[in-house]
Design an enzyme around this catalytic site. Structure first.
Site, short mmCIF file in Angstrom:
data_model
loop_
_atom_site.label_atom_id
_atom_site.label_comp_id
_atom_site.label_asym_id
_atom_site.label_seq_id
_atom_site.Cartn_x
_atom_site.Cartn_y
_atom_site.Cartn_z
N HIS A 8 -1.51 1.09 5.34
CA HIS A 8 -0.40 1.28 6.29
C HIS A 8 -0.47 2.66 6.92
CE1 HIS A 8 1.79 4.12 3.75
NE2 HIS A 8 1.46 3.34 2.73
N GLU A 79 3.33 -1.22 -3.60
CA GLU A 79 2.78 -0.03 -4.25
C GLU A 79 3.39 0.15 -5.63
OE1 GLU A 79 0.41 1.81 -4.92
OE2 GLU A 79 0.26 3.21 -3.25
#
Length: 195
Positions: A8, A79
């Site tokens: 990202h 994450e």
């Protein structure tokens, strides 16, 4: 079949060098530009599937790179949670949690920050998500897929794809770049790391 891996784009907490694993942060302007840069490099491709985590920063990156695709959320690709350390810099952690910080620096795979996810459960979770994706591309006979993830997640996947011992911390997925693996004869092969 080709698997495109993209981290990202940048967030404000990346810039501030803070731990933020499970915090749901948006891309900043730099992050949007990085994602547009990747979009330009991949514009000649079409993806049969785009997989993202459940966090905004991967969704926003996917919207810029593959706006015409449906983005399939795989929560297992979130994450790693860093518990009470999230939102803090290394200096702030060292000041507020000196013993835990030192223990984690010495054994980062075996020591867990307060209220954080253990590394072993994080790794198992990510690989379970990858198995879901593998089942998909096996059943649907896909040609190109895109996975937009987080640095820790992409490091776990990179080790899995390589099937060899690679130093976890040396695996680098810079924002604004992509990596391509080919899945052929039941094995993954690195094709390209675009910087």
């Amino acid at each position: 079949m080709a698997i495109y891996l993209v981290r990202h784009g940048e967030t404000s907490l990346n810039q501030e060098k803070k731990f933020y694993g499970s915090l749901d942060i948006e891309l900043n302007e730099v992050g949007r530009c990085q994602s547009e840069k990747v979009a330009d490099k991949l514009k000649h491709l079409s993806f049969e599937a785009v997989y993202i985590s459940g966090l905004k920063r991967t969704k926003q990156t996917a919207e810029l790179i593959a706006p015409k695709n449906t983005h399939q959320i795989i929560p297992e690709l979130n994450e790693k949670s860093f518990g009470v350390w999230e939102g803090l810099s290394a200096d702030e952690i060292e000041l507020n949690y000196p013993e835990e910080w030192q223990a984690w620096l010495e054994e980062p795979f075996d020591k867990t920050p307060p209220e954080a996810e253990t590394f072993s459960s994080f790794k198992q979770r990510v690989l379970a998500g990858m198995r879901r994706i593998e089942k998909d591309f096996d059943e649907k006979n896909q040609t190109n897929i895109l996975i937009i993830g987080h640095l820790g997640v992409l490091r776990v996947l990179d080790q899995y794809f390589n099937r060899e011992i690679i130093d976890f911390w040396s695996i680098d997925y810079k924002q604004g770049t992509y990596t391509v693996y080919e899945f052929k004869n039941q094995h993954y092969h690195l094709v390209e790391r675009c910087r």
